[in-house]
Every structure is written in structure tokens, then in C-alpha cells.
Motif scaffolding. Structure first.
Motif, mmCIF file in Angstrom:
data_model
loop_
_atom_site.group_PDB
_atom_site.id
_atom_site.type_symbol
_atom_site.label_atom_id
_atom_site.label_comp_id
_atom_site.label_asym_id
_atom_site.label_seq_id
_atom_site.Cartn_x
_atom_site.Cartn_y
_atom_site.Cartn_z
ATOM 1 N N UNK A 35 -38.598 21.167 -43.464
ATOM 2 C CA UNK A 35 -38.192 19.820 -43.869
ATOM 3 C C UNK A 35 -36.751 19.567 -43.446
ATOM 4 N N UNK A 36 -36.526 18.405 -42.830
ATOM 5 C CA UNK A 36 -35.224 18.050 -42.277
ATOM 6 C C UNK A 36 -34.748 16.750 -42.915
ATOM 7 N N UNK A 37 -33.483 16.677 -43.300
ATOM 8 C CA UNK A 37 -32.934 15.440 -43.872
ATOM 9 C C UNK A 37 -31.906 14.791 -42.955
ATOM 10 N N UNK A 38 -31.844 15.230 -41.715
ATOM 11 C CA UNK A 38 -30.979 14.634 -40.689
ATOM 12 C C UNK A 38 -31.870 14.164 -39.550
ATOM 13 N N UNK A 39 -31.872 12.846 -39.287
ATOM 14 C CA UNK A 39 -32.775 12.278 -38.289
ATOM 15 C C UNK A 39 -32.550 12.872 -36.905
ATOM 16 N N UNK A 40 -31.285 13.066 -36.526
ATOM 17 C CA UNK A 40 -30.989 13.626 -35.217
ATOM 18 C C UNK A 40 -31.502 15.038 -35.070
ATOM 19 N N UNK A 41 -31.325 15.847 -36.113
ATOM 20 C CA UNK A 41 -31.826 17.224 -36.086
ATOM 21 C C UNK A 41 -33.352 17.236 -36.012
ATOM 22 N N UNK A 42 -33.983 16.394 -36.822
ATOM 23 C CA UNK A 42 -35.443 16.355 -36.842
ATOM 24 C C UNK A 42 -36.018 16.016 -35.481
ATOM 25 N N UNK A 43 -35.422 15.022 -34.811
ATOM 26 C CA UNK A 43 -35.901 14.640 -33.485
ATOM 27 C C UNK A 43 -35.738 15.789 -32.501
ATOM 28 N N UNK A 44 -34.595 16.472 -32.560
ATOM 29 C CA UNK A 44 -34.351 17.590 -31.646
ATOM 30 C C UNK A 44 -35.348 18.718 -31.883
ATOM 31 N N UNK A 45 -35.588 19.056 -33.141
ATOM 32 C CA UNK A 45 -36.511 20.149 -33.457
ATOM 33 C C UNK A 45 -37.929 19.820 -33.006
ATOM 34 N N UNK A 46 -38.345 18.568 -33.186
ATOM 35 C CA UNK A 46 -39.693 18.172 -32.783
ATOM 36 C C UNK A 46 -39.850 18.152 -31.268
ATOM 37 N N UNK A 47 -38.735 18.073 -30.541
ATOM 38 C CA UNK A 47 -38.803 18.029 -29.082
ATOM 39 C C UNK A 47 -38.492 19.376 -28.427
ATOM 40 N N UNK A 48 -38.486 20.445 -29.203
ATOM 41 C CA UNK A 48 -38.304 21.774 -28.612
ATOM 42 C C UNK A 48 -39.355 22.084 -27.531
ATOM 43 N N UNK A 49 -40.623 21.672 -27.694
ATOM 44 C CA UNK A 49 -41.576 21.948 -26.607
ATOM 45 C C UNK A 49 -41.152 21.326 -25.284
ATOM 46 N N UNK A 50 -40.574 20.147 -25.325
ATOM 47 C CA UNK A 50 -40.080 19.482 -24.118
ATOM 48 C C UNK A 50 -38.869 20.213 -23.565
ATOM 49 N N UNK A 51 -37.951 20.609 -24.435
ATOM 50 C CA UNK A 51 -36.736 21.295 -24.011
ATOM 51 C C UNK A 51 -37.050 22.634 -23.352
ATOM 52 N N UNK A 52 -38.072 23.319 -23.873
ATOM 53 C CA UNK A 52 -38.412 24.667 -23.401
ATOM 54 C C UNK A 52 -39.632 24.672 -22.483
ATOM 55 N N UNK A 53 -39.958 23.513 -21.908
ATOM 56 C CA UNK A 53 -41.179 23.392 -21.104
ATOM 57 C C UNK A 53 -41.216 24.373 -19.937
#
Length: 434
Positions: free
Chosen positions: A264-282
Motif C-alpha cells: 500500500x502506497x500513500x504517495x501518488x508519484x511512488x505508486x505510479x513508479x512502483x506499478x511501472x517497474x515492469x516497463x522500467x525493467x523490460x
């Protein structure tokens, strides 16, 4: 070196770091329809094509095709992008504008046409301060002490320009940093939930984390927070330092693989980054499936709460202006959940302000890098608050929180600025919201 101070970027004027270049298919997806224009904060302020998403994509195309050099002017247009990604929400062609910007800025990292020293300073701060918990704690301590200083008001009046503006945005009621859950007797049973603590949130918004823990426990969670977690890497990726962002992503995935339950994340910027790890590590062998499994566990606080069914009743007797955090609304698609949680509170009058989903101008380091544009966007928020006259402004991101503290003061209001977790915690604890 180009005649206007730019650099020659390699064969045919192409990218200085081809391995991290914007993908040609991403650039080609933009059809220049113009639907992004009215969603872009910098275009709304300037009216300039080069300060719009399609304009910046066109600049990248020209560099890609060898018809332009990576000049200081090009760098400036990219630097003024807030990366709020409102254009992605408006785009009918599915352009991955955020990804284009990160890879374009990776080229500036490789061969900066101007401001090399300033770029090095930013990179040093992000790598050696923000991403190092002990160093960040030491750096944040003076700011936290200043925020609670009894003579703060007098000091703010004599601090010069940009320094004074930054001082006025410090939160005064956040208490000590968040040091995890060791020694705390919380809920012993319930669904396991992992709290992502981040970096700035942990140091400057300790009370938001403590409120988040209380809210989660009231909703039936058993909250845990692993000490092995790191900074999410969002600021590094936005700056174009993709190598370091990937390093942080791998560390977080490894840390949370040893845990169970939603992250669970309470920072919108962090949440977006964490959800996009598959893209970052593609392109990283062995990490794609691990990143996807981790991202599937990541939930914004409002997203997790909205899926729980019955929630504790509460009262918040206040006129509330909820402001969408860009990376919550535009990237994660979460708009209804925070509003629904607030509307469910007895006595809460939710008022919509003009431009509630337009970027406030915080955007990580943007207020330091582009103070003029940041101040103009904050001024627009202040005008919207002055018209609506809320008792409280509620948001879900630390940078936005700081920006709204300044905007409320500029509007001449006595309104509080609260994180959604603080508003819910106060309501469910029986407070009256004032």
C-alpha cells in the motif's frame, strides 16, 4: 559543438546514448492531433507549440532523424515538462509520453548541451542524498526543525525570493520522521499489508504515515513495513537517470518478495513508479516476471480501501477541496475512489475547484529547477482556492502537499492542507474536521 551551443550527438546527429534512446515506435505513435494541448499545463501557460507534448515529441523526432541537434533550447523545452502525464489521459493514440520523456532526458544526462554543473548537482543529490536514508535524514532534520520553530514566521519574511518560497511550503505539524513499526503494538490479526514508506514521505511526512497505519488497521489490516525497502526511483527516472532507477527497482522488488499481502502506497508519484517497474525493467533478463508480480501487489491507499467493502463510519465537518495528484489520476487512473471515501464521511461537503486535476507545479524537483513556471501554476491553484474558500485542501502526494501549503497562504485562507489519510484518520477517530 553546434553554433548555438548545442552538441553534436553522434552519427547523423542521433542520440548520444542509443541504448536509452526513445523508441522509434513510441515517437511514431503521436499523430499530432492536438488533443493533448488543453491538458498540458505548460502549454496552457505559454501557448507555445514547443511547450506542448506533441511539440516536445516532434523535437525528439527531429533529433532521432538527424535533422536537429540536442541543443540547449531543446533541453530547455524538455526540462520545462512537468511529466504530469495529463496528455496520456487525453491521447486517443495511446502515446507513452512519460516513457519518451524519461528516455529523452537520458540523452541529456549522457551529453548535456548546457548546465553541466547544475545537472551533476541534481544527479548527486538524487543519488547520494535522496536515495540514502541516513544522509536524507540528516539533510531533512534542519528543515523539520525550522518548520516547527516558534520564530518561523519572522524568518520567512526576511528570507530571499526562492528560499523564502520554499520555507513557506514546509509542513508544520508532521512531527518526527516515520521509523517503521518496531515496538508498536498494532493489529495482531487481519489481512497482511505492506506499507511503502518512501524517502521524502518518511522524513517530512511522518504523521501521514502514522495516520495511514491507523486507517489501515481500522479497515482490518495487519500493517508491516520492511526495513529493506528503498526509494522508489521515480525522481531518478524522471531526471533520465534510468540506470540508478533500475537499481532501486531491483532492490525494492527483492525486499518485498520476502513479504506477503498488498503493498500500500500513500504517495501518488511512488505508486505510479512502483506499478511501472515492469516497463522500467523490460530489457533486464530475469526481472520481467518478478517486476510484474510485484507491480500487481501495489495499491494506492484509496484503491485498497475502496475494495474493502464496509469501512468505519466517520465525521468530517468541513468544506473540502480534493485535488487530484497527477500520477494518481493520469497514470494510475484513480479519481473516483478518494472522492467516494470523502463523500462517505458525515458532514463533509466536497467542493470541486477549477483545475482540480491540473498539475500544481510541484513535480519533484521542478520548483527548484523551474521556479517561474512552478510559481505560476501554484498561483492558479491559489486563485481556485480563493474562489471556493474550502476549510481543507486534501491531496495524496507529498510534493502537491507542499505546493498547496504555499497556495493556501497566497490565497489568504486559513484552510488546512491534509493528506487523504489524515482526513480519514481524523474522521474515523471522531474528530469534527476543524
Amino acid at each position: 559543438m553546434g553554433s548555438d551551443g548545442g552538441v553534436t550527438t553522434g552519427r547523423s546527429g542521433r542520440w548520444p546514448n542509443p541504448a536509452e534512446a526513445p523508441a522509434a515506435e513510441d515517437l511514431a505513435r503521436c499523430v499530432h492531433c492536438g488533443l493533448c494541448l488543453t491538458a498540458c499545463p505548460t502549454y496552457l501557460v505559454t501557448g507555445l507549440e514547443a511547450e506542448s507534448p506533441r511539440g516536445r515529441i516532434q523535437l525528439a523526432r527531429l533529433v532521432e532523424e538527424g535533422r536537429a541537434e540536442l541543443t540547449a533550447a531543446v533541453q530547455g523545452h524538455w526540462s520545462r515538462c512537468l511529466q504530469c502525464r495529463a496528455c496520456e489521459a487525453a491521447c486517443p493514440s495511446g502515446v507513452s509520453y512519460g516513457r519518451i520523456q524519461e528516455h529523452a532526458r537520458a540523452q541529456v544526462q549522457a551529453a548535456p548541451p548546457s548546465g553541466r554543473t547544475w545537472l551533476w548537482v541534481r544527479r548527486f543529490v538524487l543519488r547520494q542524498v535522496v536515495a540514502r536514508p541516513r544522509v536524507l535524514a540528516a539533510a531533512a532534520a534542519p528543515a523539520r526543525r525550522f518548520a516547527g520553530w516558534r520564530f518561523r514566521g519572522a524568518a520567512e519574511r526576511v528570507l530571499p525570493g526562492r528560499l523564502g518560497a520554499l520555507a513557506r511550503q514546509l509542513p508544520a505539524n508532521q512531527g518526527a520522521p516515520f521509523h517503521g513499526l518496531r515496538g508498536r503494538s498494532g493489529a495482531a490479526a487481519g489481512e497482511p499489508v505492506q506499507l511503502f514508506t518512501g524517502c521524502v514521505m518518511r522524513e517530512l511526512f511522518g504523521e501521514v504515515h502514522r495516520a495511514t497505519v491507523r486507517v489501515l488497521e481500522r479497515a482490518g489490516a495487519r500493517v508491516e513495513a520492511t526495513d529493506a525497502q528503498r526509494c522508489c526511483g521515480a525522481l531518478h527516472a524522471h531526471e533520465g537517470d534510468l540506470e540508478f532507477a533500475r537499481r532501486l527497482a531491483k532492490a525494492n522488488i527483492t525486499a518485498f518478495e520476502r513479504t506477503e499481502g498488498a503493498v500500500v502506497v500513500n504517495s501518488a508519484g511512488c505508486g505510479a513508479a512502483l506499478k511501472e517497474y515492469p516497463q522500467l525493467l523490460a530489457g533486464e533478463p530475469g526481472w520481467q516476471e518478478r517486476a510484474a508480480a510485484f507491480a500487481a501487489r501495489v495499491k494506492d491507499l484509496s484503491e485498497w480501501l475502496a475494495g474493502r467493502g464496509m469501512l468505519p463510519a466517520g465525521r468530517l465537518a468541513a468544506r473540502v477541496a480534493y485535488q487530484d495528484a497527477c500520477h494518481l489520476a493520469h497514470v494510475q487512473g484513480i479519481r473516483k475512489e478518494p472522492r467516494a471515501l470523502l463523500r462517505a464521511l458525515d458532514g463533509c461537503e466536497l467542493v470541486e475547484t477549477e483545475g482540480a486535476d491540473t498539475c500544481c507545479g510541484a513535480a519533484g524537483l521542478y520548483g527548484v529547477v523551474e521556479p517561474g513556471m512552478s510559481a505560476e501554476l501554484r498561483r492558479r491553484k491559489a486563485a481556485a482556492f480563493a474562489a471556493a474558500r474550502p476549510d481543507a485542501v486534501v491531496t495524496a502526494n507529498p510534493g502537491c502537499h507542499l505546493q498547496y501549503l504555499g497556495a493556501v497562504r497566497e490565497a489568504g485562507l486559513r484552510a488546512e492542507v491534509l493528506h487523504l489519510a489524515e482526513a480519514l484518520d481524523r474522521a474515523w477517530a471522531g474528530g469534527d474536521g476543524r
